[in-house]
Design a protein around this motif. Sequence first.
Motif, PDB file in Angstrom:
ATOM      1  N   GLY A 241      24.544 -13.274 -11.755  1.00 39.76           N
ATOM      2  CA  GLY A 241      25.327 -14.473 -11.530  1.00 39.76           C
ATOM      3  C   GLY A 241      26.194 -14.312 -10.304  1.00 39.76           C
ATOM      4  N   LEU A 242      26.132 -15.281  -9.394  1.00 43.69           N
ATOM      5  CA  LEU A 242      26.877 -15.228  -8.134  1.00 43.69           C
ATOM      6  C   LEU A 242      27.860 -16.392  -8.086  1.00 43.69           C
ATOM      7  CD1 LEU A 242      23.912 -13.991  -7.641  1.00 43.69           C
ATOM      8  CD2 LEU A 242      24.403 -14.310  -5.229  1.00 43.69           C
ATOM      9  N   ARG A 243      29.088 -16.109  -7.658  1.00 43.97           N
ATOM     10  CA  ARG A 243      30.091 -17.159  -7.452  1.00 43.97           C
ATOM     11  C   ARG A 243      30.748 -16.963  -6.098  1.00 43.97           C
ATOM     12  NH1 ARG A 243      31.432 -20.054 -12.204  1.00 43.97           N
ATOM     13  NH2 ARG A 243      30.839 -18.964 -14.119  1.00 43.97           N
ATOM     14  N   ALA A 244      31.207 -18.074  -5.522  1.00 43.96           N
ATOM     15  CA  ALA A 244      31.953 -18.023  -4.270  1.00 43.96           C
ATOM     16  C   ALA A 244      32.818 -19.265  -4.168  1.00 43.96           C
ATOM     17  CB  ALA A 244      31.011 -17.917  -3.074  1.00 43.96           C
ATOM     18  N   ALA A 245      33.849 -19.193  -3.322  1.00 43.61           N
ATOM     19  CA  ALA A 245      34.797 -20.299  -3.205  1.00 43.61           C
ATOM     20  C   ALA A 245      34.141 -21.556  -2.665  1.00 43.61           C
ATOM     21  CB  ALA A 245      35.970 -19.894  -2.325  1.00 43.61           C
ATOM     22  N   THR A 246      33.172 -21.406  -1.776  1.00 40.10           N
ATOM     23  CA  THR A 246      32.499 -22.554  -1.184  1.00 40.10           C
ATOM     24  C   THR A 246      30.989 -22.382  -1.291  1.00 40.10           C
ATOM     25  OG1 THR A 246      32.307 -21.647   1.049  1.00 40.10           O
ATOM     26  CG2 THR A 246      34.377 -22.792   0.494  1.00 40.10           C
ATOM     27  N   THR A 247      30.286 -23.477  -1.155  1.00 38.97           N
ATOM     28  CA  THR A 247      28.832 -23.437  -1.205  1.00 38.97           C
ATOM     29  C   THR A 247      28.270 -22.621  -0.060  1.00 38.97           C
ATOM     30  OG1 THR A 247      28.888 -25.633  -2.225  1.00 38.97           O
ATOM     31  CG2 THR A 247      26.770 -24.875  -1.361  1.00 38.97           C
ATOM     32  N   ALA A 248      28.871 -22.726   1.124  1.00 32.56           N
ATOM     33  CA  ALA A 248      28.406 -21.946   2.271  1.00 32.56           C
ATOM     34  C   ALA A 248      28.570 -20.453   2.015  1.00 32.56           C
ATOM     35  CB  ALA A 248      29.159 -22.355   3.531  1.00 32.56           C
ATOM     36  N   GLU A 249      29.705 -20.064   1.424  1.00 32.67           N
ATOM     37  CA  GLU A 249      29.914 -18.659   1.104  1.00 32.67           C
ATOM     38  C   GLU A 249      28.944 -18.180   0.029  1.00 32.67           C
ATOM     39  OE1 GLU A 249      34.006 -18.280   0.093  1.00 32.67           O
ATOM     40  OE2 GLU A 249      34.717 -18.565   2.145  1.00 32.67           O
TER      41      GLU A 249
END
Length: 394
Positions: A241-249
């Motif tokens: 599972g991957l998360r990031a603050a923005t879609t680009a990140e």
Amino acid sequence: MTVTPEGVHDALRAEVAGRAGALWDVALRLHADPEYAFAEHRAAALLSGELESAGLTVRREVAGMPTAFTARSGRGRPAVALLLEYDALPGLGHACGHNLIAAAGLGAALALHTVLGGAHGSVLAVGTPAEEGGGGKAVEVEAGVFDDVDAALMFHPGVHDWARAPLTAQVQYRVGFHGRAAHPTGNPTEGIDALAALVELFNVVYALGRRLPPASHIQGIVTHGGTATNIVPDYAEGRFGLRAATTAELDALTAQLGECAEGVARATGTRAETERVTVRYDHFRDSAVLSERFAGHVSRAGITLTPPVPGVQLGSSDIGNVSSKVPAIHPFVAIMDADGSDHTPEFARAAASPRARTVLTAAAQALACTAADVLLDADLRTAAWARHREGEAT
């Protein structure tokens, strides 16, 4: 009735107040009968039935999903969508309060249909299944459900009174390694250990995680590690599972995961394959001009919304995909104190509490009034779209 903002707001608030008991009954029926992602048949039938009985035009099985629907009042532009979530959490029921989201959206749509009668554009109530991991809204975005919509509105019960939602981008990937089976003592040099490659990927991902931004992370589990202890595994698989603050990140992090897997494969003599296994949730982009309207309307009920605490992230949601398409709001309104948390048995109980009933009425009134503002105020629509197109919404 004179079509002034004040007159419309008063009429909408009165209409919702008159339906408060019926809306609470819907919320309790959903709460007592939780259904899970893409299987919310009774919930979808209840909600779409209420809308159809009131005279809205209902379409079922929208975007190829049996439990998705739309209900339209009026026609043409301007158009505003009210989003109804109604899936529950396995083992926890409505521990995210989707029963309240559905009932509030229902109440706002019914009030707008009664007060405006479709004379000033269209109101679209959108049944959005499987927010808890299935991404019904993302599927609806791809199917064009929001193509002719000027704003998408919903609220979410929570433990904070926040004007906007700090929701991150999220996706899951499967990484598999192909090696060569062998007997670990009979012919160990002929084996290529796929499980060893997967374990090494976990080590590399851990090292990567130590230098990621605070809102980014990768969390993995082993889903297949071999079949017997006396056979060198020729295949091993993990889910990440991957998360990031923005879609680009998030896209950049996804690329890094692929590069890590390929590097491990080269080092271990295995072959790696990486595959996305869930819908990608975009990060949420708040329409500040619309969130301010909602905050102003809900304040009449004594609820004061503030900006979120800096640095706090509250997970991800497919409302992010909608917010990438059209101006959108997703305020949080507390149904329990901030020392609690959603996705807990305590929150599930709170979603059927007297406080939840008060919040439901207030949120339905504020949603209806904000939706009316979108339909009646061309300058507001222009401002919301300008922010959205310039990428200034956060």
